[in-house]
Design a protein around this motif. Structure first.
Motif, PDB file in Angstrom:
ATOM      1  N   LEU A  67      37.633  52.467  12.785  1.00  0.00           N
ATOM      2  CA  LEU A  67      37.050  52.078  11.494  1.00  0.00           C
ATOM      3  C   LEU A  67      35.619  52.558  11.348  1.00  0.00           C
ATOM      4  O   LEU A  67      35.009  52.336  10.293  1.00  0.00           O
ATOM      5  CB  LEU A  67      37.051  50.547  11.365  1.00  0.00           C
ATOM      6  N   HIS A  68      35.053  53.177  12.371  1.00  0.00           N
ATOM      7  CA  HIS A  68      33.603  53.360  12.350  1.00  0.00           C
ATOM      8  C   HIS A  68      33.211  54.616  13.122  1.00  0.00           C
ATOM      9  O   HIS A  68      32.831  54.566  14.282  1.00  0.00           O
ATOM     10  CB  HIS A  68      32.949  52.125  12.979  1.00  0.00           C
ATOM     11  N   THR A  69      33.313  55.770  12.461  1.00  0.00           N
ATOM     12  CA  THR A  69      33.053  57.044  13.119  1.00  0.00           C
ATOM     13  C   THR A  69      32.000  57.824  12.338  1.00  0.00           C
ATOM     14  O   THR A  69      32.151  58.060  11.141  1.00  0.00           O
ATOM     15  CB  THR A  69      34.340  57.900  13.169  1.00  0.00           C
ATOM     16  N   HIS A  70      30.962  58.218  13.031  1.00  0.00           N
ATOM     17  CA  HIS A  70      29.961  59.089  12.406  1.00  0.00           C
ATOM     18  C   HIS A  70      30.301  60.530  12.768  1.00  0.00           C
ATOM     19  O   HIS A  70      30.145  60.938  13.917  1.00  0.00           O
ATOM     20  CB  HIS A  70      28.557  58.718  12.887  1.00  0.00           C
ATOM     21  N   LEU A  71      30.759  61.266  11.781  1.00  0.00           N
ATOM     22  CA  LEU A  71      31.175  62.655  12.029  1.00  0.00           C
ATOM     23  C   LEU A  71      30.059  63.656  11.720  1.00  0.00           C
ATOM     24  O   LEU A  71      30.181  64.832  12.038  1.00  0.00           O
ATOM     25  CB  LEU A  71      32.429  62.983  11.221  1.00  0.00           C
ATOM     26  N   ARG A  72      28.994  63.182  11.079  1.00  0.00           N
ATOM     27  CA  ARG A  72      27.758  63.965  10.887  1.00  0.00           C
ATOM     28  C   ARG A  72      27.883  65.152   9.937  1.00  0.00           C
ATOM     29  O   ARG A  72      26.903  65.863   9.731  1.00  0.00           O
ATOM     30  CB  ARG A  72      27.190  64.461  12.221  1.00  0.00           C
ATOM     31  N   GLY A  85      34.432  66.073  16.100  1.00  0.00           N
ATOM     32  CA  GLY A  85      34.600  64.624  16.176  1.00  0.00           C
ATOM     33  C   GLY A  85      36.067  64.238  16.176  1.00  0.00           C
ATOM     34  O   GLY A  85      36.488  63.335  16.911  1.00  0.00           O
ATOM     35  N   ALA A  86      36.860  64.948  15.373  1.00  0.00           N
ATOM     36  CA  ALA A  86      38.295  64.660  15.334  1.00  0.00           C
ATOM     37  C   ALA A  86      38.956  65.020  16.664  1.00  0.00           C
ATOM     38  O   ALA A  86      39.871  64.329  17.126  1.00  0.00           O
ATOM     39  CB  ALA A  86      38.952  65.425  14.183  1.00  0.00           C
ATOM     40  N   TYR A  94      43.107  58.429  19.369  1.00  0.00           N
ATOM     41  CA  TYR A  94      43.068  58.093  17.948  1.00  0.00           C
ATOM     42  C   TYR A  94      43.902  59.073  17.128  1.00  0.00           C
ATOM     43  O   TYR A  94      43.885  60.290  17.386  1.00  0.00           O
ATOM     44  CB  TYR A  94      41.626  58.106  17.427  1.00  0.00           C
ATOM     45  N   THR A  95      44.592  58.541  16.137  1.00  0.00           N
ATOM     46  CA  THR A  95      45.281  59.397  15.175  1.00  0.00           C
ATOM     47  C   THR A  95      44.640  59.319  13.794  1.00  0.00           C
ATOM     48  O   THR A  95      45.000  60.077  12.907  1.00  0.00           O
ATOM     49  CB  THR A  95      46.765  59.021  15.074  1.00  0.00           C
ATOM     50  N   ALA A  96      43.700  58.406  13.631  1.00  0.00           N
ATOM     51  CA  ALA A  96      42.976  58.340  12.360  1.00  0.00           C
ATOM     52  C   ALA A  96      41.582  57.782  12.600  1.00  0.00           C
ATOM     53  O   ALA A  96      41.391  56.903  13.443  1.00  0.00           O
ATOM     54  CB  ALA A  96      43.712  57.456  11.352  1.00  0.00           C
ATOM     55  N   VAL A  97      40.623  58.325  11.881  1.00  0.00           N
ATOM     56  CA  VAL A  97      39.263  57.788  11.917  1.00  0.00           C
ATOM     57  C   VAL A  97      38.773  57.614  10.484  1.00  0.00           C
ATOM     58  O   VAL A  97      39.232  58.294   9.564  1.00  0.00           O
ATOM     59  CB  VAL A  97      38.278  58.710  12.680  1.00  0.00           C
ATOM     60  N   LEU A  98      37.863  56.677  10.345  1.00  0.00           N
ATOM     61  CA  LEU A  98      37.213  56.454   9.061  1.00  0.00           C
ATOM     62  C   LEU A  98      35.772  56.944   9.186  1.00  0.00           C
ATOM     63  O   LEU A  98      34.975  56.367   9.939  1.00  0.00           O
ATOM     64  CB  LEU A  98      37.238  54.967   8.705  1.00  0.00           C
ATOM     65  N   ALA A  99      35.451  58.016   8.458  1.00  0.00           N
ATOM     66  CA  ALA A  99      34.109  58.588   8.534  1.00  0.00           C
ATOM     67  C   ALA A  99      33.120  57.682   7.817  1.00  0.00           C
ATOM     68  O   ALA A  99      33.405  57.161   6.732  1.00  0.00           O
ATOM     69  CB  ALA A  99      34.100  59.972   7.900  1.00  0.00           C
ATOM     70  N   MET A 100      31.967  57.516   8.414  1.00  0.00           N
ATOM     71  CA  MET A 100      30.899  56.732   7.778  1.00  0.00           C
ATOM     72  C   MET A 100      30.129  57.623   6.805  1.00  0.00           C
ATOM     73  O   MET A 100      30.022  58.844   7.008  1.00  0.00           O
ATOM     74  CB  MET A 100      29.972  56.151   8.844  1.00  0.00           C
ATOM     75  N   PRO A 101      29.560  57.027   5.773  1.00  0.00           N
ATOM     76  CA  PRO A 101      29.004  57.830   4.683  1.00  0.00           C
ATOM     77  C   PRO A 101      27.536  58.208   4.848  1.00  0.00           C
ATOM     78  O   PRO A 101      26.952  58.775   3.918  1.00  0.00           O
ATOM     79  CB  PRO A 101      29.166  56.897   3.477  1.00  0.00           C
ATOM     80  N   ASN A 102      26.941  57.935   6.007  1.00  0.00           N
ATOM     81  CA  ASN A 102      25.501  58.220   6.132  1.00  0.00           C
ATOM     82  C   ASN A 102      25.266  59.664   6.570  1.00  0.00           C
ATOM     83  O   ASN A 102      24.609  59.944   7.565  1.00  0.00           O
ATOM     84  CB  ASN A 102      24.822  57.235   7.089  1.00  0.00           C
ATOM     85  N   THR A 103      25.832  60.564   5.802  1.00  0.00           N
ATOM     86  CA  THR A 103      25.650  61.995   6.021  1.00  0.00           C
ATOM     87  C   THR A 103      24.542  62.480   5.088  1.00  0.00           C
ATOM     88  O   THR A 103      23.927  61.698   4.370  1.00  0.00           O
ATOM     89  CB  THR A 103      26.957  62.724   5.723  1.00  0.00           C
ATOM     90  N   THR A 104      24.292  63.792   5.138  1.00  0.00           N
ATOM     91  CA  THR A 104      23.293  64.370   4.235  1.00  0.00           C
ATOM     92  C   THR A 104      23.934  65.526   3.462  1.00  0.00           C
ATOM     93  O   THR A 104      24.184  66.564   4.044  1.00  0.00           O
ATOM     94  CB  THR A 104      22.089  64.894   5.027  1.00  0.00           C
ATOM     95  N   PRO A 105      24.250  65.398   2.202  1.00  0.00           N
ATOM     96  CA  PRO A 105      24.053  64.184   1.396  1.00  0.00           C
ATOM     97  C   PRO A 105      25.001  63.062   1.815  1.00  0.00           C
ATOM     98  O   PRO A 105      25.983  63.304   2.504  1.00  0.00           O
ATOM     99  CB  PRO A 105      24.383  64.670  -0.017  1.00  0.00           C
ATOM    100  N   ALA A 106      24.681  61.857   1.347  1.00  0.00           N
ATOM    101  CA  ALA A 106      25.541  60.713   1.622  1.00  0.00           C
ATOM    102  C   ALA A 106      26.876  60.903   0.908  1.00  0.00           C
ATOM    103  O   ALA A 106      26.963  61.587  -0.118  1.00  0.00           O
ATOM    104  CB  ALA A 106      24.863  59.427   1.150  1.00  0.00           C
ATOM    105  N   ILE A 107      27.906  60.274   1.462  1.00  0.00           N
ATOM    106  CA  ILE A 107      29.228  60.314   0.828  1.00  0.00           C
ATOM    107  C   ILE A 107      29.225  59.223  -0.241  1.00  0.00           C
ATOM    108  O   ILE A 107      29.651  58.094  -0.015  1.00  0.00           O
ATOM    109  CB  ILE A 107      30.334  60.125   1.879  1.00  0.00           C
ATOM    110  N   ALA A 123      41.483  69.210  10.524  1.00  0.00           N
ATOM    111  CA  ALA A 123      41.187  68.564  11.803  1.00  0.00           C
ATOM    112  C   ALA A 123      42.464  68.164  12.528  1.00  0.00           C
ATOM    113  O   ALA A 123      43.547  68.149  11.947  1.00  0.00           O
ATOM    114  CB  ALA A 123      40.305  67.338  11.567  1.00  0.00           C
ATOM    115  N   MET A 124      42.330  67.813  13.798  1.00  0.00           N
ATOM    116  CA  MET A 124      43.496  67.506  14.631  1.00  0.00           C
ATOM    117  C   MET A 124      44.163  66.204  14.256  1.00  0.00           C
ATOM    118  O   MET A 124      45.328  65.986  14.579  1.00  0.00           O
ATOM    119  CB  MET A 124      43.062  67.412  16.094  1.00  0.00           C
TER     120      MET A 124
END
Lengths: 438, 330
Positions: A67-72, A85-86, A94-107, A123-124
Motif C-alpha cells: 500500500l505504500h511504495t515510493h517509486l520516485r 522499483g517494480a 509483491y504482485t501489486a504496489v500502490l505508488a505514493m504521489p510525492n513525486t516531482t511533479p506530484a501525482i 513493469a514486471m
C-alpha cells in the motif's frame, strides 16, 4: 479502464506450481496450481504443464500487495524508477504496489496519473497509483480527485506530509465520500515536528538531535478519527509508529468507524537507538521509536488493530544519505525485506503465524486499496497473482540494495527467515528461483 | 585514542592522562618562547563549517606551538558554498596530506561521519547540539586546577541545556570525574526525556548556595521566538547570575562560562569580572588542553616533549606519552 490488466506484450505460457502449501483467505491446504491465460485454471493433485515451478517445502500465497511504495518517478529517477522499483517488488513477492504521489511533479492530476500508469504497464508487476489530496501536496487546495478516480485511483494521500488544515481535511473527507474513495493520512503535526530528525526521547537527548514527540503523530490520528466520525469517510492511517496511535486506532475501530491502518517493517524491527551511528540510513518519517512502541506495533498487527504491513519503500541516493543526519532525506528501502522481516520479527519474535503475516501483506491490503485482482483466493477463475515463499530459508541482508537503484538498507547484517522463490504476476513467472526474469 | 569525537570515547584514566600532558603544555605556554617542535612535519587541518573565531584560534595556536603546520579551511571562501558535500571536502583535503582534522559543524554527528571517511585523526571542535569534548576537557581541567579534583564537587550547569553541546559534553566529563551535576533551567530548555546521572532544578536560587561551580551557558535570543521562554528579562530574573545571586555563592565557589558571554543576560557584567570568575583561565587552559589532545593523537609514542632550545627540556621530558596514530607500544 482498470489498473489490473495483463501488461501488453506479455506472452504467458501454461505454468504449474507443484508441491506447495496453499495459504489464502480460506485457509491452508496442499495442492498444485495450474495457470493458463493469466488465470488459475485448476487447483488439485498431480497437475502438469510445460513449465513447472517447484514449490516443494514452500508456501503458495496470493501475491503480496504494498500500500505504500515510493517509486520516485517522475522526478527523482536517480533514486528509483517505476521499472526498478517494480522489479524490487517482484523479488519481494509483491504482485501489486500502490505508488505514493510525492513525486516531482506530484501525482495530483489525471495527466500525471496517466503517465505513471503508462510507465507501470511496462513493469514486471501491477503498478497502481494513489493521488494527492491537495494540489502539489501543498495542503491548500483540493486536487481534482474525481478525474483521478475516473482513471482507477482509489486512495488519496499527501504522504510525505499530513494535511495540516483541519478545515481542508474535513472537506476532503466529505468530498471523498461522494466518490467512494479512501483517504490515507501521513499523521504528523508539522508544528510539532518542525526542525526534528528523530523520535524525541532519551536517544535524541543524548545525540543532540531534534526530536519529535509521539504526540506529533497521535494528535493527527485523533483529529482524523474525529473527522471520520463527522464525515463518515473511509480513512486509512499510514505507517502507525507509536503505542498511543495503536490504542487510538483500536478504540476508533471498536466504535464502528470505517478506518484501517498499516505499519511498516522498520517500525516493528528497529528502534531510535539505531540513530546512535548518525547514519542517515536510519532516518525515516515517522521516526524510529522506542522498544515499547515496537512492541505495541507488533501487538497491534497481531490483534488485527493494524490491518496491513506496508513497506514505505523510500529509495534515496547514497549521496543524499551521506548528508548530515539533520539534513538527509527520510526513508529506507523495504520491498525486498518486508516479508522476511515479518516472519522473523512477528512470527519468530512475536505471536503471529506465517498465515497471519501473509494476510497482512496480501489480501488485507488488497481489500483496503480495492485491488480486485490481488489477494484473491487461490481458486479456479481467479487472476494468477501469486507469491511462492520458502518459509524455512534463512539469509543475511546485505548492503547491495537488491534491485533498487538505491541502497539505503537499514537491516544490513541481519539474519532473517523467509525467502521468495517465485513470483507470478498475471500468469507470468516474473521471478523464478529468486531471479527476476526481466 | 585514534579520534576525539565525544567524552564518551574516553575513560576517566584517559582524561587524567590528558590533564597530565596539559600540565606540561601549560609549562611550555609560560615560557618566553612557547613553542616546541614535537609535531614538526605534521599537518593539522581546521575544517570549520560553522564560524567560530575563538575555538579555531585556540586550535591554531595549539597546533603551531607544537610545531605542526596548520591548513585552514573556512566555509565562506570554499567549495562548500558551491554545494560540495562534506565527504568530497574531507577527501579533497586528505589528498593534500593531513594528519589530523579539527571539525566544527552545525549538525550533530558530522565528525563521526568524517571519521568513517578519513584516515586522519578527527577532533570534534563542536557538532550541533551534540558534543564539544575539548571544551569539556578544558573546563574540567580548570576546575581540577582550582580544587585539586572534581570528585564530590557540586556543579550547577545553568541555562539552555537542550541546545548545548557544551552542556552535553560537560555533563559526561564532570560526572565521569566524580562530580555531582545539577542542571538548572526552565523545563523548556531541558530535554523532554533524559537518562543522565544528574539532578534537575528549575530554580537557581534553590541550588546556588550549595554550588562549588556555577557554570553558565549562553542564552540565544532566537529561543524567545520558539516560545522557550518569554523574554530575556524574565530569563535573567530567574536564571541570570546577577550580583545579588553571585553574593550568595560560597567563599570558594567559582563561576565559569564557555563564552562568548551575554553580559547582563546570563551573567551580570560586574560578576564576570570578579576574582572567582575563571572565564579567562578557561581560555588559557583551552590552548594547553588542545595541545595535549593533538600531542596524544599525533605524537610518536617514543617522542618526549623536549623543548626546542633544550634548556627547558628536563622539566617536561617526564610527560607521559601515549600510543597515538601509528603507535605500537601498547
Amino acid at each position: 479502464m482498470t489498473q489490473s490488466q495483463v501488461p501488453q506484450g506479455r506472452t504467458s505460457e501454461d505454468i504449474v506450481i507443484k508441491g506447495g502449501k496453499l495459504i489464502d483467505v480460506r485457509g491452508e491446504r496442499a495442492g498444485d496450481v495450474l495457470i493458463s491465460g493469466g488465470r488459475i485454471v485448476a487447483v488439485g493433485e498431480d497437475l502438469d504443464a510445460h513449465r513447472v515451478l517447484d514449490a516443494g517445502g514452500a508456501l503458495v500465497c496470493p501475491g503480496l500487495v504494498d500500500l505504500h511504495t515510493h517509486l520516485r518517478e517522475p522526478g527523482t529517477e536517480e533514486a528509483e524508477t517505476i521499472e526498478t522499483g517494480a522489479r524490487a517488488a517482484a523479488l519481494g513477492g509483491y504482485t501489486a504496489v500502490l505508488a505514493m504521489p510525492n513525486t516531482t511533479p506530484a501525482i495530483d492530476s489525471a495527466s500525471v496519473v496517466k503517465d505513471v500508469l503508462e510507465l507501470g504497464r511496462a513493469a514486471m508487476i501491477d503498478v497502481h497509483t494513489s493521488g494527492a489530496i491537495t494540489v502539489g501536496r501543498s495542503g491548500e487546495q483540493l486536487a481534482p480527485m474525481a478525474e483521478m478516480a475516473d482513471l482507477g485511483v482509489h486512495m488519496f494521500t499527501d504522504d510525505g506530509s499530513g494535511v495540516q488544515s483541519d478545515a481542508l481535511m474535513r472537506r476532503a473527507m466529505e468530498y471523498a465520500t461522494g466518490l467512494g474513495v479512501t483517504l490515507a493520512q501521513h499523521c504528523e503535526v508539522a508544528a510539532l515536528s518542525a526542525g526534528t530528525a528523530m523520535n524525541e526521547g532519551e536517544w535524541s537527548a543524548k545525540l543532540g538531535l531534534g526530536g519529535q514527540p509521539a504526540e506529533a503523530e497521535e494528535l493527527m490520528v485523533m483529529r482524523d478519527i474525529a473527522l471520520a466520525r463527522l464525515t463518515g469517510a473511509r480513512v486509512h492511517f499510514l505507517h502507525m509508529s507509536t503505542a498511543g496511535s495503536v490504542d487510538l486506532i483500536a478504540a476508533a475501530k471498536a466504535s464502528g468507524l470505517p478506518i484501517t491502518a498499516e505499519a511498516a517493517p522498520h517500525h516493528f524491527t528497529l528502534t531510535d537507538a539505531c540513530c546512535e551511528s548518525y547514519d542517515a540510513t536510519f532516518k525515516v518519517h515517522p521516526p524510529l521509536r522506542t522498544s515499547s512502541d515496537v512492541d505495541a506495533v507488533k501487538a497491534g498487527l497481531a490483534s488485527g488493530t493494524l490491518d496491513a504491513i506496508a513497506t514505505d519503500h523510500a529509495p534515496h541516493t547514497p549521496e543524499s544519505k551521506e548528508l548530515p543526519f539533520d539534513e538527509a532525506p527520510p526513508g529506507m528501502l523495504g520491498l525486498e525485506y518486508a516479508l522476511a522481516l515479518a516472519f522473523t520479527e512477528l512470527v519468530d519474535g512475536g505471536t503471529m503465524t506465517d498465515a497471519d503475516v501473509i494476510a497482512r501483506l496480501s489480501w488485507q491490503p488488497a481489500a483496503i486499496a480495492a485491488m480486485g485482482e490481488h489477494g484473491r483466493p487461490i481458486a479456479v477463475g481467479e487472476a494468477a497473482n501469486l507469491c511462492i515463499v520458502d518459509p524455512s530459508a534463512t539469509w543475511i541482508i546485505d548492503d547491495s540494495g537488491g534491485a533498487s537503484r538505491s541502497r539505503n538498507v537499514p537491516y544490513v547484517g541481519r539474519t532473517v527467515r523467509g525467502k521468495v522463490r517465485h513470483t507470478v504476476c498475471a500468469g507470468e513467472a516474473v521471478v523464478i528461483d529468486g531471479e527476476a526474469q526481466q | 585514542m585514534a579520534n576525539l569525537l565525544a567524552i564518551s570515547d574516553l575513560q576517566s584514566g584517559d582524561i587524567g592522562e590528558i590533564f597530565d600532558v596539559a600540565d606540561s603544555m601549560a609549562e611550555i605556554n609560560r615560557r618566553r618562547i612557547p613553542k616546541v617542535p614535537t609535531l614538526r612535519g605534521q599537518t593539522v587541518a581546521t575544517l570549520f563549517f560553522e564560524d567560530s573565531t575563538r575555538t579555531k584560534l585556540s586550535f591554531d595556536t595549539a597546533a603551531r606551538r607544537l610545531g605542526a603546520d596548520v591548513m585552514g579551511f573556512s566555509v565562506s571562501s570554499s567549495a562548500v558554498k558551491k554545494g560540495e558535500s562534506v565527504r568530497d571536502t574531507i577527501e579533497t583535503i586528505e589528498a593534500m596530506g593531513i594528519h589530523a582534522v579539527v571539525v566544527r559543524h552545525r549538525c550533530s554527528g558530522v565528525p563521526l561521519q568524517i571519521s568513517r571517511w578519513s584516515d586522519a585523526a578527527v577532533i570534534n571542535a563542536g557538532d550541533g547540539w551534540h558534543a564539544h569534548p575539548t571544551q569539556a576537557l578544558l573546563d574540567s581541567f580548570t576546575i581540577r586546577n582550582r580544587f585539586g579534583s572534581l570528585d564530590g564537587l557540586n556543579i550547577g550547569i545553568v541555562g539552555d541545556i537542550v541546545h548545548s553541546r557544551v552542556a552535553r559534553s560537560n555533563i559526561e566529563a564532570f560526572t565521569k570525574l566524580g562530580a555531582r551535576v545539577t542542571l538548572v533551567a526552565p523545563p523548556t530548555l531541558l530535554p523532554a526525556r533524559m537518562d543522565w546521572p544528574v539532578e534537575v532544578s528549575h530554580s537557581l536560587d534553590d541550588v546556588l548556595k550549595a554550588l562549588d561551580v556555577c557554570y553558565l551557558l549562553r542564552v540565544q535570543n532566537e529561543r524567545i521566538s520558539e516560545a522557550l521562554f518569554p523574554s530575556l528579562r524574565e530569563y535573567t530574573a530567574l536564571f541570570g547570575l546577577t550580583s545579588r545571586r553571585a553574593d550568595q555563592l560560597g567563599p570558594d565557589a567559582i563561576i565559569m562560562h564557555p563564552g562568548p558571554m551575554n553580559r547582563g543576560v546570563e551573567i551580570a557584567g560586574e560578576v564576570a569580572e570578579r576574582p572567582n570568575s575563571l572565564v579567562t583561565d578557561q581560555v588559557a587552559n583551552g590552548v594547553s588542553i588542545r595541545m595535549a589532545v593533538l600531542f596524544l593523537l599525533l605524537g610518536s609514542p617514543r617522542e618526549s616533549l623536549i623543548g626546542s632550545d633544550g634548556e627547558h627540556g628536563d622539566s617536561v621530558s617526564a610527560a607521559p606519552v601515549s600510543a597515538g596514530e601509528g603507535g605500537g607500544s601498547k
